[in-house]
Design a protein around this motif. Sequence first.
Motif, PDB file in Angstrom:
ATOM      1  N   THR A   1       0.843  -1.194   0.000  1.00  0.00           N
ATOM      2  CA  THR A   1       0.000   0.000   0.000  1.00  0.00           C
ATOM      3  C   THR A   1       0.877   1.242   0.000  1.00  0.00           C
ATOM      4  O   THR A   1       2.066   1.173   0.310  1.00  0.00           O
ATOM      5  N   GLY A   2       0.261   2.344  -0.341  1.00  0.00           N
ATOM      6  CA  GLY A   2       0.927   3.625  -0.171  1.00  0.00           C
ATOM      7  C   GLY A   2       0.687   4.095   1.250  1.00  0.00           C
ATOM      8  O   GLY A   2       0.295   3.316   2.125  1.00  0.00           O
ATOM      9  N   ALA A   3       0.929   5.380   1.472  1.00  0.00           N
ATOM     10  CA  ALA A   3       0.606   5.953   2.778  1.00  0.00           C
ATOM     11  C   ALA A   3       0.249   7.405   2.548  1.00  0.00           C
ATOM     12  O   ALA A   3       0.898   8.086   1.761  1.00  0.00           O
ATOM     13  N   ASN A   4      -0.799   7.859   3.199  1.00  0.00           N
ATOM     14  CA  ASN A   4      -1.078   9.295   3.147  1.00  0.00           C
ATOM     15  C   ASN A   4      -0.255  10.029   4.185  1.00  0.00           C
ATOM     16  O   ASN A   4       0.220  11.136   3.938  1.00  0.00           O
ATOM     17  N   PHE A   5      -0.099   9.377   5.336  1.00  0.00           N
ATOM     18  CA  PHE A   5       0.723   9.976   6.398  1.00  0.00           C
ATOM     19  C   PHE A   5       1.454   8.877   7.149  1.00  0.00           C
ATOM     20  O   PHE A   5       0.980   7.749   7.240  1.00  0.00           O
ATOM     21  N   LEU A   6       2.605   9.241   7.687  1.00  0.00           N
ATOM     22  CA  LEU A   6       3.353   8.358   8.576  1.00  0.00           C
ATOM     23  C   LEU A   6       3.423   9.082   9.908  1.00  0.00           C
ATOM     24  O   LEU A   6       3.770  10.265   9.951  1.00  0.00           O
ATOM     25  N   ILE A   7       3.103   8.384  10.980  1.00  0.00           N
ATOM     26  CA  ILE A   7       3.061   9.056  12.279  1.00  0.00           C
ATOM     27  C   ILE A   7       4.319   8.722  13.085  1.00  0.00           C
ATOM     28  O   ILE A   7       4.548   7.563  13.444  1.00  0.00           O
ATOM     29  N   ALA A   8       5.121   9.739  13.342  1.00  0.00           N
ATOM     30  CA  ALA A   8       6.420   9.529  13.985  1.00  0.00           C
ATOM     31  C   ALA A   8       6.254   8.939  15.387  1.00  0.00           C
ATOM     32  O   ALA A   8       6.946   7.998  15.776  1.00  0.00           O
ATOM     33  N   GLU A   9       5.315   9.498  16.140  1.00  0.00           N
ATOM     34  CA  GLU A   9       5.116   9.117  17.540  1.00  0.00           C
ATOM     35  C   GLU A   9       4.787   7.638  17.743  1.00  0.00           C
ATOM     36  O   GLU A   9       5.155   7.034  18.745  1.00  0.00           O
ATOM     37  N   THR A  10       4.087   7.060  16.753  1.00  0.00           N
ATOM     38  CA  THR A  10       3.624   5.684  16.935  1.00  0.00           C
ATOM     39  C   THR A  10       4.217   4.712  15.927  1.00  0.00           C
ATOM     40  O   THR A  10       4.038   3.505  16.063  1.00  0.00           O
ATOM     41  N   GLY A  11       4.877   5.235  14.903  1.00  0.00           N
ATOM     42  CA  GLY A  11       5.373   4.351  13.848  1.00  0.00           C
ATOM     43  C   GLY A  11       4.265   3.798  12.967  1.00  0.00           C
ATOM     44  O   GLY A  11       4.455   2.808  12.269  1.00  0.00           O
ATOM     45  N   SER A  12       3.094   4.442  12.981  1.00  0.00           N
ATOM     46  CA  SER A  12       1.977   3.949  12.164  1.00  0.00           C
ATOM     47  C   SER A  12       1.985   4.598  10.786  1.00  0.00           C
ATOM     48  O   SER A  12       2.506   5.699  10.612  1.00  0.00           O
TER      49      SER A  12
END
Lengths: 256, 474
Positions: B208-219
Amino acid sequence: MPAAIKKPIRVGLFATCLVDLMRPRIGFATAKLLEDAGCAVEVPAQTCCGQPAFNSGDRKTARELAAQAIEAFEHYDYVVLPSGSCAGQVIVHYPELFAGDAMWEPRARALAAKTFELTAFLSDVLKAMPAARFEGSVTYHDSCSGLRELGIKAQPRKLLAKVEGLSLVEMKDPDVCCGFGGTFCVKYADVSNKIVEKKAANIAASGADTLLAGDLGCLMNMAGKLSREGKQVRVRHIAEVLAGMSDEPAIGEPER
Amino acid sequence: MTQPVNSPQFKENARKALDDAYLQKALARSEKGFIERRKAAVEKLPEYDALRDNARDLKDHILAHLDLYLEAYERNVIATGGHVHWAATAEEANEIIFGICQRLNAKAVAKGKSMISEETGLNSYLEARGIRPIETDLGEYIIQLRGETPSHLIAPALHVTKEQIEADFRRAHTELPPERNLDEPTSLLAEARAMLRDKFLNVEVGITGANFLIAETGSSVIVTNEGNGDLTQTLAKAHIVISSIEKVVPTREDAVTFLRLLARTASGTDLSVYTTFSTGARRDGDPDGPLEYHVVLLDNGRSNMLGGKFQEMLRCIRCGACMNHCPVFHAVGGHAYGWVYPGPMGAVLTPSLVGVEQGGQLPNASTFCGRCEEVCPVRIPLPKLMRNWREREFERHLQPAFARYGLGIWAAFAKRPALYRRATSLAMKFLRLFGGKGRLRALPLASGWTRHRDFPSPQGETFQSLWKKRSGPR
Ligand code: SF4
């Protein structure tokens, strides 16, 4: 001079090169509107505001022409242009062109602060209500730079509402680009044509007998398309109507 | 650069696009919907402009500390049992993904929508190595059937009419009865789902692609309108996220800020239909989820944009609003732009990523009407950035000689007011001679104009000379 005698506002009229070269009557209409509202109008020696160079990536020429315009116009109380896109060049882009230049940036900012597009000046600064008559229906195209750089949308409509006999019918998408875009219309002629085709269809569908706008470039583009397609819509700069000069030939009509 | 670049042919591409009746029909049908939906959604949210300002400032902050947030993100992906792979180029990203597929013996991969995989040309890379990519997003599936690339950021099959899709489905799905009804978008979606689910329920790898990557959680976060993206990532043995580096955001709340903007600007909804957060691999006790979780972080020229004249472009959240409001895009569609990214954002990003020598036409093919900047949710000054490219080209003498000289001659006069007045006065009288009827149907040197429209002839004398006459005696 005794304080009781109010000095008229001195306005430098920056006609813009298209008006200067193609359609002087817009310059005269502008002058008339300003004079009727009590301004003293002067036309200093002038050429081009530099926008074609600026938008073609030639910053050096754009700056030279901007400096020339600043020198020619900075001593007036106000500077008025019958064009949203050239006014936008002076108001928005001159300060940007000289950003960080200790000598020129303040001068560019000072000029920008007293420069106005015609309908905005009449409506917002002079609060003038031109007394003109016009028999017929008009539709108004919002040219892009005036609309999006200077926020001009209500002013021309407010002024037109005061013209006796005139009815304004809005076309579909009055705020969508006409496809002119300066050199764009020649460089990308086919794309430009597709855009102006849609515009011409919307103008014709409005049923108005006259098209008005505040920028001669867009007007020539739309007039050229309407006439090529044989559509019977007359095309004028808004200043001509406001100044009561609607009996003169419209854009693309033979001079008498 | 794996995805071939055809941007230098913009003019020819545009010509073809204008002559393509199907494309013109598809473009005309889609134009209004996007604009109206966005407008309605934005009007419902009084704090919309404040949200845009926040989003812009937040992105600027992230870009100023991108290295820190990426490192934090990497740490947290690893902490949740995932792997992070850094790819400097498209080729590297493809190799990494192929390596994972090979190790898992994957014969096919299920793919969610991903523009980054378009950028790397992942599908053809995998196909050439015997791995079949199965696109699970309806739009992507359609263009995969047609052997095409996306023509829009969020509506990859925007250039195709419903009738064409119906014909494609009947051609490709030969095992289904010919009399089935495919008139409605919903029936097309149902058929695509039925065809797809079987195929991708058994694949080893989901990408999949990603719209956002969340630094705090690694999600990683993706938004879709169909939900196939969820299956792509939870049913496979390995989930690979392919993303570019600028998609990282600090916290979950920050992601929500962008999600609110994205949904409203892109589809006119409060939130997208499916918003999926995925974090790491399956843990003990999880009912499902991938056994392996990989993130491939692509740079491909982006870090060069940091700190430069085009950094603001990295704020882009790929909502598509700029192209949805672009008169040039409406006229020619997305493929004419000749690479992955169309419309105004493509006109700025393409030269940044493939070089101005290749992408330089694009920033010129704009009327600078400014509507893109007006609607951009993160306030990217797209016309200004396009103008920056024009300046680069001008400095490097990359513009056509004719345009350059034409402008040069004009400038030479414009810089000398006295000469300008005499010359223009003469020229206009001359031009007037030919335009006695008020308009010219042909003009030397301006055939681009007169091929399509008349040229209103000048009044004859210039304003400045007439004004002098008028005010002379006074
Ligand atoms: S440039 Fe702005 S409007 Fe265009 S896709 Fe990116 S975020 Fe959306």
